[in-house]
Design an enzyme around this catalytic site. Structure first.
Site, PDB file in Angstrom:
ATOM      1  N   ASN A 124       0.849  -1.185   0.000  1.00 36.91           N
ATOM      2  CA  ASN A 124       0.000   0.000   0.000  1.00 36.91           C
ATOM      3  C   ASN A 124       0.892   1.245   0.000  1.00 36.91           C
ATOM      4  O   ASN A 124       1.696   1.442   0.922  1.00 36.91           O
ATOM      5  CB  ASN A 124      -0.909  -0.043   1.239  1.00 36.91           C
ATOM      6  CG  ASN A 124      -1.855   1.130   1.287  1.00 36.91           C
ATOM      7  OD1 ASN A 124      -1.465   2.267   1.020  1.00 36.91           O
ATOM      8  ND2 ASN A 124      -3.101   0.876   1.634  1.00 36.91           N
TER       9      ASN A 124
ATOM     10  N   ASP B  85      -0.101   4.494  -0.099  1.00 42.28           N
ATOM     11  CA  ASP B  85      -0.805   5.720   0.296  1.00 42.28           C
ATOM     12  C   ASP B  85       0.095   6.743   0.988  1.00 42.28           C
ATOM     13  O   ASP B  85       0.001   7.946   0.746  1.00 42.28           O
ATOM     14  CB  ASP B  85      -1.928   5.410   1.302  1.00 42.28           C
ATOM     15  CG  ASP B  85      -3.077   4.638   0.681  1.00 42.28           C
ATOM     16  OD1 ASP B  85      -3.106   4.479  -0.552  1.00 42.28           O
ATOM     17  OD2 ASP B  85      -3.942   4.182   1.457  1.00 42.28           O
ATOM     18  N   HIS B  86       0.938   6.234   1.888  1.00 43.37           N
ATOM     19  CA  HIS B  86       1.636   7.194   2.740  1.00 43.37           C
ATOM     20  C   HIS B  86       2.871   7.796   2.099  1.00 43.37           C
ATOM     21  O   HIS B  86       3.452   8.737   2.646  1.00 43.37           O
ATOM     22  CB  HIS B  86       1.891   6.566   4.111  1.00 43.37           C
ATOM     23  CG  HIS B  86       0.580   6.281   4.793  1.00 43.37           C
ATOM     24  ND1 HIS B  86      -0.331   7.280   5.069  1.00 43.37           N
ATOM     25  CD2 HIS B  86      -0.026   5.115   5.142  1.00 43.37           C
ATOM     26  CE1 HIS B  86      -1.421   6.748   5.600  1.00 43.37           C
ATOM     27  NE2 HIS B  86      -1.266   5.431   5.645  1.00 43.37           N
TER      28      HIS B  86
ATOM     29  N   HIS C  82      -5.588   3.633  -1.653  1.00 40.04           N
ATOM     30  CA  HIS C  82      -6.909   4.017  -1.144  1.00 40.04           C
ATOM     31  C   HIS C  82      -7.190   5.445  -1.590  1.00 40.04           C
ATOM     32  O   HIS C  82      -6.547   6.387  -1.128  1.00 40.04           O
ATOM     33  CB  HIS C  82      -6.893   3.909   0.391  1.00 40.04           C
ATOM     34  CG  HIS C  82      -8.210   4.157   1.048  1.00 40.04           C
ATOM     35  ND1 HIS C  82      -8.385   4.046   2.406  1.00 40.04           N
ATOM     36  CD2 HIS C  82      -9.414   4.518   0.554  1.00 40.04           C
ATOM     37  CE1 HIS C  82      -9.643   4.313   2.722  1.00 40.04           C
ATOM     38  NE2 HIS C  82     -10.292   4.618   1.603  1.00 40.04           N
TER      39      HIS C  82
ATOM     40  N   ARG D 167      -9.263   8.191  -1.011  1.00 39.68           N
ATOM     41  CA  ARG D 167     -10.241   8.607   0.002  1.00 39.68           C
ATOM     42  C   ARG D 167     -11.082   9.756  -0.523  1.00 39.68           C
ATOM     43  O   ARG D 167     -10.646  10.543  -1.373  1.00 39.68           O
ATOM     44  CB  ARG D 167      -9.523   9.032   1.300  1.00 39.68           C
ATOM     45  CG  ARG D 167      -8.869   7.870   2.037  1.00 39.68           C
ATOM     46  CD  ARG D 167      -8.363   8.323   3.398  1.00 39.68           C
ATOM     47  NE  ARG D 167      -9.443   8.498   4.328  1.00 39.68           N
ATOM     48  CZ  ARG D 167      -9.745   7.661   5.324  1.00 39.68           C
ATOM     49  NH1 ARG D 167      -9.025   6.568   5.528  1.00 39.68           N
ATOM     50  NH2 ARG D 167     -10.752   7.903   6.123  1.00 39.68           N
TER      51      ARG D 167
ATOM     52  N   ARG E 183      -6.900  12.852   0.926  1.00 39.69           N
ATOM     53  CA  ARG E 183      -5.833  13.288   1.824  1.00 39.69           C
ATOM     54  C   ARG E 183      -4.463  12.737   1.432  1.00 39.69           C
ATOM     55  O   ARG E 183      -3.443  13.283   1.796  1.00 39.69           O
ATOM     56  CB  ARG E 183      -6.164  12.908   3.270  1.00 39.69           C
ATOM     57  CG  ARG E 183      -6.080  11.427   3.533  1.00 39.69           C
ATOM     58  CD  ARG E 183      -6.325  11.124   4.983  1.00 39.69           C
ATOM     59  NE  ARG E 183      -7.682  11.438   5.400  1.00 39.69           N
ATOM     60  CZ  ARG E 183      -8.261  10.899   6.476  1.00 39.69           C
ATOM     61  NH1 ARG E 183      -7.584  10.078   7.240  1.00 39.69           N
ATOM     62  NH2 ARG E 183      -9.500  11.177   6.788  1.00 39.69           N
TER      63      ARG E 183
ATOM     64  N   GLU F  23      -8.631   0.547  -3.008  1.00 39.85           N
ATOM     65  CA  GLU F  23      -9.479   0.579  -1.808  1.00 39.85           C
ATOM     66  C   GLU F  23     -10.414   1.763  -1.925  1.00 39.85           C
ATOM     67  O   GLU F  23      -9.980   2.875  -2.267  1.00 39.85           O
ATOM     68  CB  GLU F  23      -8.616   0.725  -0.552  1.00 39.85           C
ATOM     69  CG  GLU F  23      -7.776  -0.499  -0.269  1.00 39.85           C
ATOM     70  CD  GLU F  23      -6.863  -0.312   0.922  1.00 39.85           C
ATOM     71  OE1 GLU F  23      -6.159  -1.270   1.261  1.00 39.85           O
ATOM     72  OE2 GLU F  23      -6.842   0.794   1.510  1.00 39.85           O
TER      73      GLU F  23
ATOM     74  N   THR G 151      -7.286   6.648  10.141  1.00 42.03           N
ATOM     75  CA  THR G 151      -7.120   5.542   9.209  1.00 42.03           C
ATOM     76  C   THR G 151      -8.407   4.731   9.265  1.00 42.03           C
ATOM     77  O   THR G 151      -9.351   5.120   9.939  1.00 42.03           O
ATOM     78  CB  THR G 151      -5.871   4.705   9.562  1.00 42.03           C
ATOM     79  OG1 THR G 151      -5.731   3.659   8.601  1.00 42.03           O
ATOM     80  CG2 THR G 151      -5.973   4.100  10.957  1.00 42.03           C
ATOM     81  N   THR G 152      -8.443   3.609   8.522  1.00 43.79           N
ATOM     82  CA  THR G 152      -9.684   2.852   8.462  1.00 43.79           C
ATOM     83  C   THR G 152      -9.888   2.112   9.784  1.00 43.79           C
ATOM     84  O   THR G 152      -9.254   1.093  10.040  1.00 43.79           O
ATOM     85  CB  THR G 152      -9.643   1.862   7.277  1.00 43.79           C
ATOM     86  OG1 THR G 152      -9.204   2.577   6.130  1.00 43.79           O
ATOM     87  CG2 THR G 152     -11.008   1.272   7.020  1.00 43.79           C
TER      88      THR G 152
ATOM     89  N   GLU H  25     -11.220  -9.293   3.178  1.00 43.15           N
ATOM     90  CA  GLU H  25      -9.948  -8.933   3.804  1.00 43.15           C
ATOM     91  C   GLU H  25     -10.220  -8.737   5.283  1.00 43.15           C
ATOM     92  O   GLU H  25     -11.055  -7.906   5.668  1.00 43.15           O
ATOM     93  CB  GLU H  25      -9.365  -7.664   3.174  1.00 43.15           C
ATOM     94  CG  GLU H  25      -8.030  -7.292   3.820  1.00 43.15           C
ATOM     95  CD  GLU H  25      -7.198  -6.309   3.012  1.00 43.15           C
ATOM     96  OE1 GLU H  25      -7.307  -6.318   1.771  1.00 43.15           O
ATOM     97  OE2 GLU H  25      -6.443  -5.550   3.634  1.00 43.15           O
TER      98      GLU H  25
ATOM     99  N   HIS I 199      -3.812  -4.413   7.767  1.00 42.90           N
ATOM    100  CA  HIS I 199      -3.925  -3.213   8.599  1.00 42.90           C
ATOM    101  C   HIS I 199      -3.018  -3.322   9.821  1.00 42.90           C
ATOM    102  O   HIS I 199      -3.198  -4.204  10.655  1.00 42.90           O
ATOM    103  CB  HIS I 199      -5.359  -2.897   9.055  1.00 42.90           C
ATOM    104  CG  HIS I 199      -5.548  -1.416   9.263  1.00 42.90           C
ATOM    105  ND1 HIS I 199      -5.059  -0.768  10.361  1.00 42.90           N
ATOM    106  CD2 HIS I 199      -6.104  -0.458   8.490  1.00 42.90           C
ATOM    107  CE1 HIS I 199      -5.320   0.522  10.266  1.00 42.90           C
ATOM    108  NE2 HIS I 199      -5.951   0.733   9.130  1.00 42.90           N
TER     109      HIS I 199
ATOM    110  N   GLY J  58       1.052  -1.352   4.357  1.00 44.24           N
ATOM    111  CA  GLY J  58       1.463  -0.042   3.881  1.00 44.24           C
ATOM    112  C   GLY J  58       2.235   0.782   4.874  1.00 44.24           C
ATOM    113  O   GLY J  58       3.450   0.934   4.768  1.00 44.24           O
ATOM    114  N   HIS J  59       1.551   1.285   5.884  1.00 41.73           N
ATOM    115  CA  HIS J  59       2.132   2.308   6.759  1.00 41.73           C
ATOM    116  C   HIS J  59       3.490   1.896   7.328  1.00 41.73           C
ATOM    117  O   HIS J  59       4.447   2.670   7.316  1.00 41.73           O
ATOM    118  CB  HIS J  59       1.143   2.636   7.889  1.00 41.73           C
ATOM    119  CG  HIS J  59       1.604   3.737   8.770  1.00 41.73           C
ATOM    120  ND1 HIS J  59       2.332   3.514   9.916  1.00 41.73           N
ATOM    121  CD2 HIS J  59       1.476   5.080   8.663  1.00 41.73           C
ATOM    122  CE1 HIS J  59       2.618   4.666  10.482  1.00 41.73           C
ATOM    123  NE2 HIS J  59       2.102   5.628   9.741  1.00 41.73           N
TER     124      HIS J  59
HETATM  125  N1  PXP Z   1      -6.014  -3.130   3.990  1.00 39.05           N
HETATM  126  C1  PXP Z   1      -6.977  -2.175   4.023  1.00 39.05           C
HETATM  127  C2  PXP Z   1      -8.341  -2.533   3.560  1.00 39.05           C
HETATM  128  C3  PXP Z   1      -6.698  -0.858   4.441  1.00 39.05           C
HETATM  129  O1  PXP Z   1      -7.676   0.068   4.477  1.00 39.05           O
HETATM  130  C4  PXP Z   1      -5.369  -0.540   4.803  1.00 39.05           C
HETATM  131  C5  PXP Z   1      -5.033   0.852   5.195  1.00 39.05           C
HETATM  132  O2  PXP Z   1      -5.248   1.715   4.129  1.00 39.05           O
HETATM  133  C6  PXP Z   1      -4.395  -1.555   4.733  1.00 39.05           C
HETATM  134  C7  PXP Z   1      -4.761  -2.839   4.346  1.00 39.05           C
HETATM  135  C8  PXP Z   1      -2.976  -1.299   5.075  1.00 39.05           C
HETATM  136  O3  PXP Z   1      -2.853  -0.912   6.402  1.00 39.05           O
HETATM  137  P1  PXP Z   1      -1.475  -0.360   6.935  1.00 39.05           P
HETATM  138  O4  PXP Z   1      -1.183   0.887   6.160  1.00 39.05           O
HETATM  139  O5  PXP Z   1      -1.713  -0.118   8.381  1.00 39.05           O
HETATM  140  O6  PXP Z   1      -0.434  -1.412   6.663  1.00 39.05           O
END
Ligand code: PXP
Length: 250
Positions: free
Chosen positions: A11, A13-14, A47, A49, A53, A74, A104-105, A155, A194, A216-217
């Site tokens: 992921n 995103d960050h 993702h 959003r 963001r 996502e 976050t989610t 998931e 997550h 991701g994070h």
């Molecule tokens: N799976 C889903 C459905 C998510 O929403 C996220 C966070 O965007 C992740 C996985 C990845 O989570 P993390 O960034 O904490 O690893």
């Protein structure tokens, strides 16, 4: 559905979060996606959003055009996101709950309570050839609801497992183990994600019916210290070790 193969979706995103802190083009999430592919990722997750963001519409355009790996988009269950998914037709869409005020989610989708809203959306995505997954809590009720909705993939939200310690964490892990087993009996493809890190990934990766982790994070944060390539390779190695696999395609 039990498999030794465990895919890693990275992921990105960050990377966009850091870019957006200054509003320019650096660091570029598409470049990160290409580096993730080179480091052994099996897919890219992003993702989009509602408040944009981190990932932007332009990032999705570029990821679709420039990345060879499957894209897992996502998205919240909104008409806007449905239209975007149908326009791009990514490999997969993971429907997630979304609230503007959350960082976050937080928590999984209420597949059981939102049946009427989700069913047409899942049908339209599936009809467009997009593999739909539902991001849910590891609970039997939510799994049964996902199955009834016709989603082929779930998931499991690993956030609570990752955030806790000791006996509470062991109980959370057991919920994930039980949910993954139930997913298998329902014939659902099972993913998880997550909050996963080097410290928490092994027990989840060892669950045989889970075939994909989305992370991701932690990887993007760890990249500050060791580089993205190194962080992904180490995560991949931990996943392989948990699975008793020596090569990533074994
Ligand atoms: N799976 C889903 C459905 C998510 O929403 C996220 C966070 O965007 C992740 C996985 C990845 O989570 P993390 O960034 O904490 O690893």
């Amino acid at each position: 559905m039990t498999s030794r193969i465990l895919r890693l979706g990275v992921n990105i995103d960050h990377v966009a979060t850091i870019r957006n802190a200054r509003g320019g083009r650096h660091p570029d999430p598409v470049r990160a996606a290409k580096q993730a592919a080179a480091a052994g990722a099996d897919g890219i997750t992003a993702h989009l959003r509602e408040d944009r963001r981190h990932i932007s519409d332009n990032d999705i355009d570029r990821l679709m055009a420039e990345i060879d790996l499957p894209l897992n988009l996502e998205m919240a269950a909104t008409e806007e996101m449905l239209a975007i998914a149908l326009r791009h037709r990514p490999h997969a869409s993971c429907i997630v709950p979304e609230r503007r005020e959350e960082r976050t989610t937080e928590g999984g989708l209420d597949a059981a309570g939102q049946r009427a809203h989700l069913a047409p959306m899942i049908d339209k995505l599936s009809a467009a050839g997009i593999r739909v997954s539902l991001f849910i809590e590891p609970s039997k009720t939510q799994l049964d609801a996902a199955k009834a909705l016709g989603a082929p993939v779930v998931e499991l939200h690993t956030g609570r497992y990752c955030e806790t310690e000791g006996e509470v964490q062991a109980a959370e892990l057991q919920r994930i183990v039980d949910a993954a087993a139930h997913a298998k009996t329902l014939g659902l493809e099972c993913h998880a994600g997550h909050g996963l890190s080097f410290d928490t990934v092994t027990p989840v990766a060892a669950i045989p019916s889970i075939v994909e982790l989305n992370i991701g994070h932690f990887l993007i944060g760890e990249a500050i210290f060791s580089g993205l390539d190194s962080a992904i390779r180490r995560m991949r190695a931990l996943m392989n070790d948990a699975r008793g696999v020596t090569g990533r395609t074994a």
